[in-house]
Write an enzyme that holds these catalytic residues in place. Structure first.
Site, PDB file in Angstrom:
ATOM      1  N   ASN A 113      -2.011  -0.101   6.924  1.00  0.00           N
ATOM      2  CA  ASN A 113      -1.472  -1.365   7.419  1.00  0.00           C
ATOM      3  C   ASN A 113      -0.646  -2.093   6.372  1.00  0.00           C
ATOM      4  OD1 ASN A 113      -3.504  -2.170   5.802  1.00  0.00           O
ATOM      5  ND2 ASN A 113      -4.725  -3.170   7.372  1.00  0.00           N
ATOM      6  N   LYS A 168       0.825  -1.203   0.000  1.00  0.00           N
ATOM      7  CA  LYS A 168       0.000   0.000   0.000  1.00  0.00           C
ATOM      8  C   LYS A 168       0.865   1.261   0.000  1.00  0.00           C
ATOM      9  CE  LYS A 168      -3.808  -2.441   2.291  1.00  0.00           C
ATOM     10  NZ  LYS A 168      -4.789  -2.428   3.396  1.00  0.00           N
ATOM     11  N   HIS A 214      -1.884  -5.700   1.327  1.00  0.00           N
ATOM     12  CA  HIS A 214      -3.104  -6.453   1.027  1.00  0.00           C
ATOM     13  C   HIS A 214      -2.714  -7.839   0.564  1.00  0.00           C
ATOM     14  CE1 HIS A 214      -6.917  -7.624  -0.834  1.00  0.00           C
ATOM     15  NE2 HIS A 214      -6.160  -8.106  -1.809  1.00  0.00           N
ATOM     16  N   TYR A 221     -12.586  -2.917  -2.832  1.00  0.00           N
ATOM     17  CA  TYR A 221     -13.080  -2.877  -1.448  1.00  0.00           C
ATOM     18  C   TYR A 221     -14.609  -2.789  -1.418  1.00  0.00           C
ATOM     19  CZ  TYR A 221      -8.296  -2.292   0.353  1.00  0.00           C
ATOM     20  OH  TYR A 221      -6.969  -2.480   0.700  1.00  0.00           O
ATOM     21  N   GLU A 232      -9.080 -10.657  -8.241  1.00  0.00           N
ATOM     22  CA  GLU A 232      -8.159  -9.534  -8.026  1.00  0.00           C
ATOM     23  C   GLU A 232      -7.017  -9.542  -9.046  1.00  0.00           C
ATOM     24  OE1 GLU A 232      -7.165  -9.971  -3.862  1.00  0.00           O
ATOM     25  OE2 GLU A 232      -9.129  -9.221  -3.234  1.00  0.00           O
TER      26      GLU A 232
END
Ligand code: IDP
Ligand code: MG
Length: 134
Positions: free
Chosen positions: A112, A9, A115, A49, A126
């Protein structure tokens, strides 16, 4: 061989942690078979998401995920989906134990670092979303 979609991320890029995180994935024995840096937009994030679009934190999540580049990867290995989730640690930083990526480097729930797909079905969706027919 099982495949997972893994994405580092914007905080991982900004904090210059991508090399160290990739090393953990490779050290575990998994093979990175495709990788690219990219900038996401709200449209693709609303797909990726979709399970979170109605949450109050969703606008913050979009702001974070569009704040800089991400590194998307296809990672291969036996039971790699479960294995990556173990390397990552759980979503909440305060549940992520030291030794996991989130446990060692994250201290907020939104930022965080990483993913990883949560099932074979979502991994294939994905991978198609971010890599087309790779
Ligand atoms: P995962 O990334 O561990 O699979 P998901 O529930 O799929 O967790 O949530 C996707 C991402 O949305 C999380 O990694 C995190 O960045 C963000 N997120 C999830 N729950 C919260 C929350 O309660 N507050 C803020 N951000 C959240
Ligand atoms: Mg998830």
């Amino acid at each position: 061989m099982e495949r997972s979609y893994v994405m580092l991320k914007p905080d991982a890029c900004e904090r210059k942690l991508i090399g160290r995180i990739i090393s953990r994935i490779e050290d575990k024995g998994y093979k990175i078979t495709n990788m690219k840096m990219m900038y996401l937009n709200e449209k693709i994030l609303r797909e990726h998401y979709a399970h979170l679009v109605d949450k109050p934190f969703f606008p913050n999540l979009v702001e974070f995920m569009t704040s800089g580049p991400v590194v998307g990867m296809i990672v291969e290995g036996e039971d790699v989906i479960k294995g990556i989730r173990i390397l990552m640690g759980p979503t909440n930083w305060y549940e992520a134990l030291p030794g996991t990526i989130r446990g060692d480097f994250a201290n907020t729930t939104t930022c965080n670092l990483i993913h990883g797909s949560d099932s074979v079905e979502s991994a294939e969706i994905e991978i198609k979303r971010f890599f087309g027919n790779a």
